[in-house]
Design a protein around this motif. Sequence first.
Motif, PDB file in Angstrom:
ATOM      1  N   ASP A 200      -8.801 -10.379  10.904  1.00  0.00           N
ATOM      2  CA  ASP A 200     -10.151 -10.292  10.414  1.00  0.00           C
ATOM      3  C   ASP A 200     -10.081 -10.805   8.827  1.00  0.00           C
ATOM      4  OD1 ASP A 200     -11.235  -9.922  12.710  1.00  0.00           O
ATOM      5  OD2 ASP A 200     -11.950  -7.839  12.382  1.00  0.00           O
ATOM      6  N   PRO A 201     -11.189 -11.481   7.999  1.00  0.00           N
ATOM      7  CA  PRO A 201     -11.020 -11.672   6.792  1.00  0.00           C
ATOM      8  C   PRO A 201     -11.147 -10.402   5.954  1.00  0.00           C
ATOM      9  CG  PRO A 201     -12.963 -12.236   7.729  1.00  0.00           C
ATOM     10  CD  PRO A 201     -12.333 -11.819   8.694  1.00  0.00           C
ATOM     11  N   VAL A 202     -10.231 -10.046   4.853  1.00  0.00           N
ATOM     12  CA  VAL A 202      -9.820  -8.947   4.304  1.00  0.00           C
ATOM     13  C   VAL A 202     -10.924  -8.822   3.041  1.00  0.00           C
ATOM     14  CG1 VAL A 202      -8.467  -7.614   2.858  1.00  0.00           C
ATOM     15  CG2 VAL A 202      -7.644  -8.824   4.821  1.00  0.00           C
ATOM     16  N   VAL A 203     -11.546  -7.762   2.802  1.00  0.00           N
ATOM     17  CA  VAL A 203     -12.375  -7.509   1.612  1.00  0.00           C
ATOM     18  C   VAL A 203     -11.545  -6.272   0.920  1.00  0.00           C
ATOM     19  CG1 VAL A 203     -14.386  -6.360   0.627  1.00  0.00           C
ATOM     20  CG2 VAL A 203     -14.665  -7.769   2.909  1.00  0.00           C
ATOM     21  N   THR A 204     -11.105  -6.668  -0.296  1.00  0.00           N
ATOM     22  CA  THR A 204     -10.626  -5.951  -1.171  1.00  0.00           C
ATOM     23  C   THR A 204     -11.572  -5.128  -2.165  1.00  0.00           C
ATOM     24  OG1 THR A 204      -8.210  -7.210  -1.200  1.00  0.00           O
ATOM     25  CG2 THR A 204      -8.702  -5.548  -3.080  1.00  0.00           C
ATOM     26  N   ILE A 205     -11.560  -3.821  -2.171  1.00  0.00           N
ATOM     27  CA  ILE A 205     -12.229  -2.941  -2.838  1.00  0.00           C
ATOM     28  C   ILE A 205     -11.597  -2.595  -4.115  1.00  0.00           C
ATOM     29  CG2 ILE A 205     -13.772  -0.955  -3.067  1.00  0.00           C
ATOM     30  CD1 ILE A 205     -14.424  -1.341  -0.118  1.00  0.00           C
ATOM     31  N   VAL A 206     -12.233  -2.958  -5.151  1.00  0.00           N
ATOM     32  CA  VAL A 206     -11.686  -2.472  -6.486  1.00  0.00           C
ATOM     33  C   VAL A 206     -12.466  -1.390  -7.206  1.00  0.00           C
ATOM     34  CG1 VAL A 206     -10.640  -3.067  -8.675  1.00  0.00           C
ATOM     35  CG2 VAL A 206     -10.761  -4.786  -6.962  1.00  0.00           C
ATOM     36  N   ASN A 207     -12.011  -0.287  -7.218  1.00  0.00           N
ATOM     37  CA  ASN A 207     -12.567   0.963  -7.597  1.00  0.00           C
ATOM     38  C   ASN A 207     -13.301   0.734  -9.161  1.00  0.00           C
ATOM     39  OD1 ASN A 207     -11.630   2.350  -5.392  1.00  0.00           O
ATOM     40  ND2 ASN A 207     -10.238   3.157  -6.564  1.00  0.00           N
ATOM     41  N   GLY A 208     -14.464   1.671  -9.354  1.00  0.00           N
ATOM     42  CA  GLY A 208     -14.893   1.908 -10.540  1.00  0.00           C
ATOM     43  C   GLY A 208     -14.011   2.938 -11.318  1.00  0.00           C
ATOM     44  N   LEU A 209     -14.482   3.254 -12.735  1.00  0.00           N
ATOM     45  CA  LEU A 209     -13.175   3.814 -13.472  1.00  0.00           C
ATOM     46  C   LEU A 209     -12.902   5.246 -13.258  1.00  0.00           C
ATOM     47  CD1 LEU A 209     -12.186   3.489 -16.331  1.00  0.00           C
ATOM     48  CD2 LEU A 209     -13.901   5.107 -17.277  1.00  0.00           C
ATOM     49  N   SER A 210     -13.698   6.117 -12.626  1.00  0.00           N
ATOM     50  CA  SER A 210     -13.153   7.392 -12.059  1.00  0.00           C
ATOM     51  C   SER A 210     -13.239   7.609 -10.729  1.00  0.00           C
ATOM     52  CB  SER A 210     -13.982   8.379 -12.932  1.00  0.00           C
ATOM     53  OG  SER A 210     -15.222   8.199 -13.323  1.00  0.00           O
ATOM     54  N   MET A 211     -12.948   6.503  -9.891  1.00  0.00           N
ATOM     55  CA  MET A 211     -13.144   6.647  -8.449  1.00  0.00           C
ATOM     56  C   MET A 211     -11.627   6.716  -8.123  1.00  0.00           C
ATOM     57  SD  MET A 211     -15.852   3.822  -7.690  1.00  0.00           S
ATOM     58  CE  MET A 211     -16.169   4.455  -6.126  1.00  0.00           C
ATOM     59  N   ARG A 212     -11.445   6.883  -6.763  1.00  0.00           N
ATOM     60  CA  ARG A 212     -10.400   6.855  -6.066  1.00  0.00           C
ATOM     61  C   ARG A 212     -10.767   6.338  -4.655  1.00  0.00           C
ATOM     62  NH1 ARG A 212      -7.599  12.407  -6.442  1.00  0.00           N
ATOM     63  NH2 ARG A 212      -6.438  11.362  -4.564  1.00  0.00           N
TER      64      ARG A 212
END
Lengths: 361, 217
Positions: free
Chosen positions: A21-33
């Motif tokens: 399946d197509p990949v969605v890469t999620i890039v966090n906000g500053l103080s996220m994990r």
Amino acid sequence: MPSFEHEGKSLYYELHGREGDPVVTIVNGLSMRTNHWAPYFELLPARGCRVLTYDMVGQGASSKPVLGADFDDHATMLAALHTHLGIERPYVFGISFGGVVALKYAIRYPERIGGLLPVSTFSELDPQLEGHAVNLYQGLARVGFEFYLDLLMPLNFSNQYIAANRDLVHLIKRVGASTNELYGIQNLMESLSDFRSLTPELAAIECPTLIMNGEFDYLTPRHLHDIMRRHIRSSRLILVPRVCHAFTLEIPELTSRLIGDFVKSVEAGEWVGDQSVWIADEHPDAKVALTRCEQDHLRAIPVPEPDRPARAPRRENGPGSKTKSAAGKGQARTKAASGGTKASTSGKKATARKKAPSGQR
Amino acid sequence: MSPSFEEQQRRVKRHFRNGTPDANDQTRIALYLQAVKGINVAVLAKLEWQPVDWLPYRFLHGQYYRELELTTLLGRATQWSSQSLIYMEAATLSMDLWSRTEAARYLPGFFEVDERFYSYLALSHAFMSVLRFMPLVPPAVDVEADPFLSALKAIEDENGRQIQTQIRMLKDLDAGLSRQERERLVETQRERVEACFAQLLATLGQPPGKGLEEESD
């Protein structure tokens, strides 16, 4: 615990969904994990997407940069992670601080991206955002991490969410302060002090781009998203009603729908990147997810666009008086776009806003 | 092989789920932090002789007095143990701390902005960023209702504030070192402090002397 070593630094990541399946890469906000995105681990695969989340260096379970890492470093590390996992043309979704990393990635690796989703983010700092950044930085440095989270809470979440989760706020803050390495987060914030506008480079982005902005995002407001819309040729801007900066945590069902529909249209070769502006329906299962914005989307007061003739103003003599609606259906859209109290086109309430961590920025 | 730093953290976390630190653990933690702050105070005291317009002076002057303030606050808030073995154990850990971090190296003479001064800043940074107890305490515990935990939290809040200025100095101070050399120094000091901290963690929740025995096995 899956992790990837790159030039002496370790990146923690999670990959969910079906191979192929197509990949969605999620890039966090500053103080996220990574674990902030737990709802998406099921929601996105259900919409035909594989989801890759990771902690940037300085966050969560990844290495902490000793003397900081700049946005270029984060983009380079993301490209290395994609290479390591054999992901060739991911859809890169970045929220807030992570949105800037996503923009950087799209600029630096045009051949390594299938689509871009900059959300609640910016390509340049305006005086208000710069003011917020300084306040958050000073709050972190002079008062402490919990105060930093206090400052973020009303910027991140809607009244409805905060009211429903008031009892959890204290707990969320404690967990946030405990699970973040303070010097890692401060180091990430330091990278903002050297921030240079990306706006002149946006024209280099040619991939399909879906920009999303919460209606009441006063941290990264509408006009900052509009700058991206105007400079990225194959873009569209979606306004998400009644939510604030961290809407991705507050309404994951709707956000997943918007992401899934975008990926589907690009994969089917049906994406139209015409720099238009759309308003999302509040309900994630609405038959029609988006309505074209006919008003001046840069105003909070619902007024006609400058180049459109003004309609006759609707007059009301008082409760119960009979008046003709001047705007018709457009009026409902205007209210949805401006925070009016009437329900949007679906007439249903948005999905339940469950507890979510507070760190997004 | 002795358990890793992360394993020790997990073990102590589990231990604190059953209750907040008792008098033995409070004494261990307090004496350890006082030893750390003792190193800082001993080094920072001599900086009071530096010229007032010396760039790092104002920050380090502030740190000096805050270390004193928080050390005494912790002393007042601690429920002290009546077991002498706990104090012997603490003395062993304190000696190990001075030895592993080579703290005595920073005591003689005046400071110049050079490798030695940069190493001290990196050590002080590691103390503040590594030595954290709040993440080990269950989030549901009302920290402010417990004088000892409240004092620990005050220390960690203060560390969080000071780290910011430290980062700026570690980044910007021209000590004649390349970025790679600076990164290596910061990383080395962090590893040393983690190793020391793991030793303290190994003692928490254990009968007096047991944690150190296991470490030396």
